[in-house]
Design a protein around this motif. Structure first.
Motif, PDB file in Angstrom:
ATOM      1  N   ILE A 150      -8.077   2.818   3.128  1.00 55.30           N
ATOM      2  CA  ILE A 150      -7.046   3.316   1.841  1.00 55.30           C
ATOM      3  C   ILE A 150      -7.402   4.788   1.924  1.00 55.30           C
ATOM      4  O   ILE A 150      -8.764   5.207   1.539  1.00 55.30           O
ATOM      5  CB  ILE A 150      -7.296   2.622   0.763  1.00 55.30           C
ATOM      6  CG1 ILE A 150      -6.879   1.065   0.886  1.00 55.30           C
ATOM      7  CG2 ILE A 150      -6.511   3.239  -0.295  1.00 55.30           C
ATOM      8  CD1 ILE A 150      -7.039   0.136  -0.292  1.00 55.30           C
ATOM      9  N   MET A 154      -3.085   8.016  -0.498  1.00 57.45           N
ATOM     10  CA  MET A 154      -2.421   6.776  -1.008  1.00 57.45           C
ATOM     11  C   MET A 154      -2.867   6.609  -2.487  1.00 57.45           C
ATOM     12  O   MET A 154      -1.965   5.887  -3.286  1.00 57.45           O
ATOM     13  CB  MET A 154      -2.944   5.545  -0.224  1.00 57.45           C
ATOM     14  CG  MET A 154      -2.315   5.860   1.453  1.00 57.45           C
ATOM     15  SD  MET A 154      -3.632   4.630   2.374  1.00 57.45           S
ATOM     16  CE  MET A 154      -2.746   2.935   1.937  1.00 57.45           C
ATOM     17  N   ILE A 155      -3.982   6.871  -2.868  1.00 60.04           N
ATOM     18  CA  ILE A 155      -4.281   6.476  -4.276  1.00 60.04           C
ATOM     19  C   ILE A 155      -3.595   7.524  -5.202  1.00 60.04           C
ATOM     20  O   ILE A 155      -3.172   7.131  -6.285  1.00 60.04           O
ATOM     21  CB  ILE A 155      -5.866   6.992  -4.322  1.00 60.04           C
ATOM     22  CG1 ILE A 155      -6.876   5.947  -3.487  1.00 60.04           C
ATOM     23  CG2 ILE A 155      -6.401   6.939  -5.727  1.00 60.04           C
ATOM     24  CD1 ILE A 155      -6.710   4.623  -4.022  1.00 60.04           C
ATOM     25  N   LEU A 180     -10.751  -0.302  -7.780  1.00 58.47           N
ATOM     26  CA  LEU A 180     -10.351   0.329  -6.342  1.00 58.47           C
ATOM     27  C   LEU A 180     -10.928   1.589  -6.252  1.00 58.47           C
ATOM     28  O   LEU A 180     -11.658   1.868  -5.099  1.00 58.47           O
ATOM     29  CB  LEU A 180      -8.731   0.581  -6.493  1.00 58.47           C
ATOM     30  CG  LEU A 180      -8.038   1.188  -5.343  1.00 58.47           C
ATOM     31  CD1 LEU A 180      -8.414   0.530  -4.102  1.00 58.47           C
ATOM     32  CD2 LEU A 180      -6.743   1.652  -5.534  1.00 58.47           C
ATOM     33  N   ILE A 211     -13.836   2.657  -3.183  1.00 56.20           N
ATOM     34  CA  ILE A 211     -13.597   3.804  -2.358  1.00 56.20           C
ATOM     35  C   ILE A 211     -14.843   4.920  -2.527  1.00 56.20           C
ATOM     36  O   ILE A 211     -15.338   5.301  -1.585  1.00 56.20           O
ATOM     37  CB  ILE A 211     -12.077   4.324  -2.596  1.00 56.20           C
ATOM     38  CG1 ILE A 211     -11.154   3.380  -2.117  1.00 56.20           C
ATOM     39  CG2 ILE A 211     -12.040   5.740  -1.889  1.00 56.20           C
ATOM     40  CD1 ILE A 211      -9.856   3.871  -2.563  1.00 56.20           C
ATOM     41  N   LEU A 241      -3.511  -4.927  -5.502  1.00 61.45           N
ATOM     42  CA  LEU A 241      -3.860  -3.715  -4.462  1.00 61.45           C
ATOM     43  C   LEU A 241      -2.878  -4.055  -3.421  1.00 61.45           C
ATOM     44  O   LEU A 241      -1.940  -2.836  -3.124  1.00 61.45           O
ATOM     45  CB  LEU A 241      -5.251  -4.045  -3.726  1.00 61.45           C
ATOM     46  CG  LEU A 241      -5.461  -2.914  -2.675  1.00 61.45           C
ATOM     47  CD1 LEU A 241      -5.430  -1.779  -2.887  1.00 61.45           C
ATOM     48  CD2 LEU A 241      -6.646  -3.538  -1.968  1.00 61.45           C
ATOM     49  N   LEU A 279       0.230  -1.193  -2.676  1.00 59.13           N
ATOM     50  CA  LEU A 279       0.293  -0.621  -1.426  1.00 59.13           C
ATOM     51  C   LEU A 279       1.970  -0.796  -1.148  1.00 59.13           C
ATOM     52  O   LEU A 279       2.652   0.094  -0.704  1.00 59.13           O
ATOM     53  CB  LEU A 279      -0.454  -1.483  -0.594  1.00 59.13           C
ATOM     54  CG  LEU A 279      -1.915  -0.947  -0.396  1.00 59.13           C
ATOM     55  CD1 LEU A 279      -2.697  -1.914   0.220  1.00 59.13           C
ATOM     56  CD2 LEU A 279      -1.977   0.655  -0.358  1.00 59.13           C
ATOM     57  N   SER A 283       1.426  -4.329   3.121  1.00 67.50           N
ATOM     58  CA  SER A 283      -0.003  -4.663   2.781  1.00 67.50           C
ATOM     59  C   SER A 283      -0.571  -5.840   3.544  1.00 67.50           C
ATOM     60  O   SER A 283      -1.929  -6.089   3.203  1.00 67.50           O
ATOM     61  CB  SER A 283       0.030  -5.136   1.209  1.00 67.50           C
ATOM     62  OG  SER A 283       1.031  -6.527   1.230  1.00 67.50           O
ATOM     63  N   TYR A 285      -4.437  -5.180   4.605  1.00 66.32           N
ATOM     64  CA  TYR A 285      -5.254  -4.972   3.769  1.00 66.32           C
ATOM     65  C   TYR A 285      -5.778  -6.003   2.857  1.00 66.32           C
ATOM     66  O   TYR A 285      -5.124  -7.080   2.709  1.00 66.32           O
ATOM     67  CB  TYR A 285      -4.705  -3.874   2.546  1.00 66.32           C
ATOM     68  CG  TYR A 285      -4.379  -2.516   3.255  1.00 66.32           C
ATOM     69  CD1 TYR A 285      -5.173  -1.562   3.065  1.00 66.32           C
ATOM     70  CD2 TYR A 285      -3.140  -2.188   3.858  1.00 66.32           C
ATOM     71  CE1 TYR A 285      -5.122  -0.356   3.735  1.00 66.32           C
ATOM     72  CE2 TYR A 285      -2.726  -0.911   4.369  1.00 66.32           C
ATOM     73  CZ  TYR A 285      -3.762   0.047   4.283  1.00 66.32           C
ATOM     74  OH  TYR A 285      -3.430   1.146   4.848  1.00 66.32           O
TER      75      TYR A 285
END
Length: 181
Positions: free
Chosen positions: A24, A28-29, A52, A56, A167, A171, A178, A181
């Motif tokens: 990720i 994207m965040i 999340l 990360i 999540l 996405l 997704s 993921y």
């Protein structure tokens, strides 16, 4: 490079292994934040976004984050020296104590520590403001208002499967398939 081109290169590089998961990216965040794909104004969204970002920025497994206890989370202010004609600054850091991790056997069972620094937008970025430390502080306030905050309790009460659903939905909302993921 556009996000789509980057994803194609990564898929070629990593292939489609059975248990292999795609990374990720911060872009994207930022997109999740901008589109409110995860809405941090509600309890579940705040919890999911916090998990999340900690995974990360801390390079941690979801299980390591979900099993954290409040006593293992320490947030403090760090004063940094000035650099070349700039004045000293303060920054928040968060230290996580990880116990009973998958890799603890290589550390003779001793706890491991992860330090996360405050997220600051890059000067050329239109990046978001989601910060793992600020979100953790906001989550703690929610727990305190609910009167469910206890130092020996787990930080998060969201099951791993529920987090995965958050999540994957997030996405999909930003146009990313997704499945990987």
């Amino acid at each position: 490079i556009t996000l789509e081109e980057m994803m194609q290169r990564i898929k070629k590089q990593f292939g489609t292994g059975k248990k292999r998961k795609m990374p990720i990216f911060l872009s994207m965040i930022d997109e999740m934040e901008a589109t409110r794909a995860i809405d941090v104004r509600n309890r579940g969204g705040l919890q999911a976004a916090t998990i999340l970002l900690i995974t990360i920025f801390g390079l941690l497994r979801i299980s390591e984050v979900i099993n954290l206890k409040w006593k293992d989370v320490k947030i403090e202010v760090l004063r940094t020296p000035g650099y070349r004609n700039s004045s000293p600054d303060t920054v928040l850091i968060m230290t996580l104590t990880l116990r009973n991790t998958k890799t603890a056997r290589f550390n003779e069972g001793l706890p491991e520590y992860v330090v996360l620094c405050q997220r600051r937008p890059h000067k050329n970025s239109i990046g978001g403001s989601w910060d793992p430390i600020e979100l953790t502080k906001a989550w703690k306030r929610v727990k305190e208002m609910e009167r469910t905050f206890h130092n020996d309790e787990k930080v998060f009460d969201m099951p791993k499967d529920e987090y995965r659903k958050f999540l994957k939905r997030s996405l999909e909302r930003i146009g990313i398939a997704s499945k990987s993921y």
